[in-house]
Each structure stands twice: as structure tokens, then as C-alpha cells.
Motif scaffolding. Structure first.
Motif, short mmCIF file in Angstrom:
data_model
loop_
_atom_site.label_atom_id
_atom_site.label_comp_id
_atom_site.label_asym_id
_atom_site.label_seq_id
_atom_site.Cartn_x
_atom_site.Cartn_y
_atom_site.Cartn_z
N GLU A 197 0.24 -3.31 12.23
CA GLU A 197 -1.22 -3.36 12.50
C GLU A 197 -1.86 -4.65 12.06
N ASP A 253 0.71 -1.24 0.14
CA ASP A 253 0.03 -0.01 0.03
C ASP A 253 0.76 1.27 -0.06
N GLY A 311 -8.33 -5.28 2.89
CA GLY A 311 -7.93 -3.75 2.68
C GLY A 311 -8.43 -3.13 1.71
N ASP A 312 -8.49 -1.80 1.79
CA ASP A 312 -8.86 -0.88 0.67
C ASP A 312 -7.71 0.18 0.50
N PRO A 313 -7.10 0.29 -0.65
CA PRO A 313 -7.40 -0.51 -2.02
C PRO A 313 -6.48 -1.79 -2.05
N GLU A 314 -6.08 -2.42 -1.30
CA GLU A 314 -5.24 -3.69 -1.73
C GLU A 314 -6.20 -4.76 -2.31
N ASN A 324 -6.00 -5.69 10.52
CA ASN A 324 -7.28 -5.26 10.34
C ASN A 324 -8.08 -6.30 10.26
N ARG A 341 -10.51 -7.27 8.05
CA ARG A 341 -11.29 -7.13 6.96
C ARG A 341 -10.36 -7.06 5.70
N LYS A 379 0.46 4.64 1.68
CA LYS A 379 -0.62 5.39 2.70
C LYS A 379 -0.36 6.88 2.78
N GLY A 395 -6.33 6.56 3.89
CA GLY A 395 -6.76 5.21 3.65
C GLY A 395 -5.97 4.41 2.72
N TYR A 429 -6.07 -9.04 8.01
CA TYR A 429 -5.06 -8.14 7.29
C TYR A 429 -3.84 -7.86 8.02
N1 GLY Z 1 -5.11 0.22 2.90
C1 GLY Z 1 -5.23 0.23 4.43
C2 GLY Z 1 -6.36 -0.23 4.93
O1 GLY Z 1 -7.55 -0.85 4.15
O2 GLY Z 1 -6.63 -0.29 6.01
#
Ligand code: GLY
Ligand code: AMP
Length: 420
Positions: A283, A212, A289-292, A285, A287, A214, A226, A269
Motif C-alpha cells: 500500500e 509496523d 505513518g502512525d505509529p511509525e 499512504n 502521509r 498491524k 492502525g 508512505y
Molecule cells: N501504521 C500504519 C499507518 O499509518 O497507516
């Protein structure tokens, strides 16, 4: 099957495009969805945080499978509530989603189970936090404990910045309750890697790695966002590193969550940093990722629905997860002002970008007015180029990006230009 997705960004658009390829899908719904999603699914204006209305909608519309994609509804317990109402879901329970919704929970988990991460201290008192900043050498990283739309982390080069970050969280309360408790961490250095992994609590299957970008501006400068763009696969993530991560990070995390009585089922994530002392977790997550997701899904060989069903039914071990050879490069087109306040409602001229070969144009913040698409958020579109090499993918992405126009449009010109 009647399928419902909760969310309305580029990630949900990419997931739905993949899900729609599965012949089992009959009717698709999105809450609230967006302009691009409305061409694939019926979009209903229920916000991603309105759990009561989501449950009512799912029951009334005889939803067979619901996908809870964003962090907010997961943290609010959407999966628990939908499952209680008899709706099968993809996504972790509220208890398991704490791995993202509380950075302090995640840190304490890693410490307890020996999972490598940056050293840290927890603060609930502003004076103690400020004294810590004054007496420790910068750079330091200040993090709000709770969800802050990807903006709750400040990498502070000096005491002045650290002081401002602490005051913003704990006194000005710019993240509300999410910043009442904070973490101050040592600053790690090294290439960053995202690994999205599917897990049913027994098996963990990493998907293609990615990187990513960021920061808001070129040269990796400006505030955190994001995510402004992604390349996949991640060039730094070698098979040896992948093997190390599986043994020391991925499997121990699943094991730790099971031992804590909150088995994780869904997409986990892993945000990793490859430091000189080995990979460490920056970190988690709870869920995709966005935009992964927009970068890796065009390379998935098969469709996401079958894999999500395998996760829900705890038979991921039998599933065949394969990616095509090649690479992708995803560039986010943002509104002027992002990640701050943005004006929206401007018409989007795609210039034919959406029909070019080797390119996918995903809608993040758009709205269809009945006659045209207009901007409706900070991140507006995610343009993914796919190629047999990273260079070809990058060229395809940027050739398409240059065709698109809307008032105030802004993007990074260096996605995939090494080094990040
Ligand atoms: N691209 C980082 C996220 O989805 O948190
Ligand atoms: P997060 O929201 O936790 O992913 O953090 C956002 C970004 O801040 C990460 O992608 C990193 O670039 C940076 N970051 C977070 N924690 C650290 C750390 N301990 N050391 C260096 N950079 C960090």
C-alpha cells in the motif's frame, strides 16, 4: 513562525516535539490536538475533517506554515484549500492524496508504470465478487477501495472469510461509500517494511525504515489495527534491498505521479512486502505513518520543520537528512476493546514512565481535564524506547510500559520479538 498542525494523535505529538526544537517556531497550534499536545501547542477543538473551519482558523491566526498530517483532511483537499487562502502547507494536494484515498487509483498507477505489486481484480458488483472468491483459491485479500481507518483490509484464509469480507463491504456497507468498490488481491508472504520518504516531486529521500505490527494480538493474530507497535530500523531492509526499492519503486512512483499530472509533495508512505520474487508494494499512504513516526523521529538528527520547509520550497535536494545510530521500539497502549468499540475517560497513571532516560511517551488518544490525563480513544499512548541496540530499545520500551496503568489497558508483548 506561527505553525499549525492538523490532527490529534501520537504521530502529531511526535512531529510537534521535533518541530518545537527548531528556533524558527514562535507559536504552535493544533486542530484538534490532544492531552499531550496541549503542553506544546494551543489546541483548538476543530475536527480534522472540518476544512472550512481549518482555513478560517489559519487565516485569522496568521499561520505561516500548516502541516496536514492525517488521511481524511488530505483526501478532502485541505492542502489545496489552505494554499488557495495563502497558507503554505506541508502535504499533498487532494489529487495526489488519491494514492492513499483510492486503493484502485494506486493499483492502476502501479500497473501502468510497472511498479511491482500483488495481482488484483476490481469489483463493483457483489455477485461477481462472490463468484470470484468461490472460484479462486484462498488465501485472498479483500480490500475496500476508500479510507477505512486502517481496518478496510481482510486477509481471508478460506472462502467463508472472503465471503463475509465481501458482504461486510458491499452489502452491510460497514465502511460506507469507501467499500462500494473493492479489490480482491493475491495474498503475498514475506516480511513487511515501512519506508516513509520525503519528496518535493523532484527528489525523494527515504527516512529510516521500520516495521509496523498491524494485528491486534500477540503472535501476529487478530484483526488489523492502525498499528500496535513499531521497530526501527527494519532488520530485513538491507542496503541492497533499499537500492532495489529506490530504482524500481520509489523513483518510478514519483515519476508516475508527475506524468499523471499530480506531483506528490509531502511524506509518501511505502508499505512493502519482501516476497521471494522481490519487494512489492502492499500500500501507499499519503502521509506519515502512525505509529511509525513515533518510532523514527527520536532517531532523527535535526528537526522535522527544516525538512518540511525544504519539501514545500522544492529544495529537498539540498537538505541534510540524517539519523542517529541506534534503534527504537515503540509499543502502543490501547483501550480495552480496540480496534472495536472502546470505553474512554479513564484516568492515566504514568508511573514516572514519561521521565525515564531513553524513552519518549507520546499521547495518541488522551485528554487533559485540567487536573489529570484521561483516555480518549482506541490507541491511548505510544511508548518508544531508544537504545544502541534493538534489544536495549525493546527493554527500555517495555520497562516503561509496565509502569503505566489505566482501566482496560492492553498492549502487545511481542513488538520487536522476531519473527513478525
Ligand atoms: N501504521 C500504519 C499507518 O499509518 O497507516
Ligand atoms: P493495508 O491497509 O493495505 O496496509 O493492509 C493492511 C495489512 O494487510 C498489511 O500490512 C498486510 O499485513 C496485509 N495485506 C495487505 N495486502 C496484502 C496482500 N496482498 N498480501 C498479504 N497481506 C496483505
Amino acid at each position: 513562525m506561527n505553525i499549525l498542525i492538523i490532527g490529534g494523535g501520537g504521530r502529531e505529538h511526535a512531529l510537534l516535539k521535533s518541530i518545537a526544537r527548531n528556533p524558527q517556531t514562535k507559536k504552535l497550534y493544533a486542530l484538534p490536538g490532544n492531552g499531550g499536545i496541549s503542553s506544546l501547542a494551543e489546541c483548538v477543538n476543530i475536527s480534522a475533517a472540518d476544512i472550512d473551519s481549518q482555513v478560517k482558523f489559519a487565516v485569522e491566526n496568521k499561520i505561516d506554515f500548516a502541516i496536514v498530517a492525517p488521511d481524511d483532511p488530505l483526501a478532502l483537499g485541505a492542502v489545496d484549500r489552505l494554499e488557495e487562502a495563502g497558507v503554505k502547507c506541508f502535504g499533498p494536494t487532494q489529487k495526489a492524496a488519491r494514492i492513499e484515498s483510492s486503493k484502485i487509483f494506486a493499483k492502476e498507477l502501479m500497473t501502468k508504470y510497472g511498479i511491482p505489486t500483488a495481482k488484483y481484480e476490481i469489483f463493483t458488483d457483489i455477485d461477481k465478487a462472490l463468484t470470484y472468491c468461490a472460484t479462486n483459491t484462498c488465501p485472498l485479500v479483500v480490500k475496500a477501495d476508500g479510507l477505512a481507518k486502517g481496518k478496510g483490509v481482510t486477509v481471508c484464509a478460506n472462502f467463508k472469510q472472503a465471503r463475509e469480507a465481501v458482504i461486510s463491504c458491499m452489502k452491510a456497507k460497514i465502511f460506507g461509500e469507501a467499500g462500494e468498490r473493492i479489490l480482491i488481491e493475491e495474498c503475498l508472504t514475506g516480511p513487511e517494511v515501512t519506508v516513509l520518504a520525503l519528496t518535493d516531486g523532484h527528489t525523494i529521500t527515504p527516512l529510516m525504515s521500520s516495521m509496523d505490527h498491524k494485528r491486534a494480538y500477540d503472535g501476529n493474530t487478530g484483526p488489523n489495527t492502525g498499528g500496535m507497535g513499531v521497530i526501527a530500523p527494519n532488520p530485513y531492509y538491507t542496503p541492497e534491498i533499499a537500492e532495489y526499492c529506490m530504482k524500481n519503486i520509489f523513483l518510478p512512483t514519483i515519476d508516475a505521479m508527475n506524468k499523471e499530472g499530480c506531483a506528490f509533495k509531502g511524506c509518501l508512505y511505502f508499505g512493502l512486502m519482501l516476497t521471494k520474487d522481490g519487494p512489492k508494494v502492499i500500500e501507499y499512504n499519503s502521509r506519515f505513518g502512525d505509529p511509525e513516526t513515533e518510532a523514527i523521529l527520536p532517531l532523527l538528527d535535526g528537526d522535522m520543520l527544516s525538512l518540511m520547509l525544504a519539501v514545500r520550497e522544492e529544495r529537498l535536494a539540498e537538505a541534510n537528512v540524517k539519523f542517529k545510530a541506534g534503534a527504537s521500539c515503540c509499543v502502543v497502549l490501547a483501550s480495552g476493546g480496540y480496534p472495536g468499540i472502546c470505553l474512554t475517560g479513564y484516568p492515566i497513571d504514568f508511573g514516572g514512565a514519561e521521565v525515564r532516560a531513553g524513552v519518549e511517551v507520546y499521547h495518541c488518544g488522551t485528554k487533559f481535564t485540567g487536573t489529570q490525563y484521561v483516555t480518549n480513544g482506541g490507541r491511548v499512548l505510544a511508548v518508544t524506547g531508544i537504545g544502541s541496540t534493538p534489544e536495549e530499545a525493546r527493554e527500555r520500551a517495555y520497562d516503561s510500559v509496565r509502569l503505566v496503568k489505566f482501566e482496560g489497558m492492553r498492549y502487545r508483548t511481542d513488538i520487536g520479538a522476531m519473527p513478525e
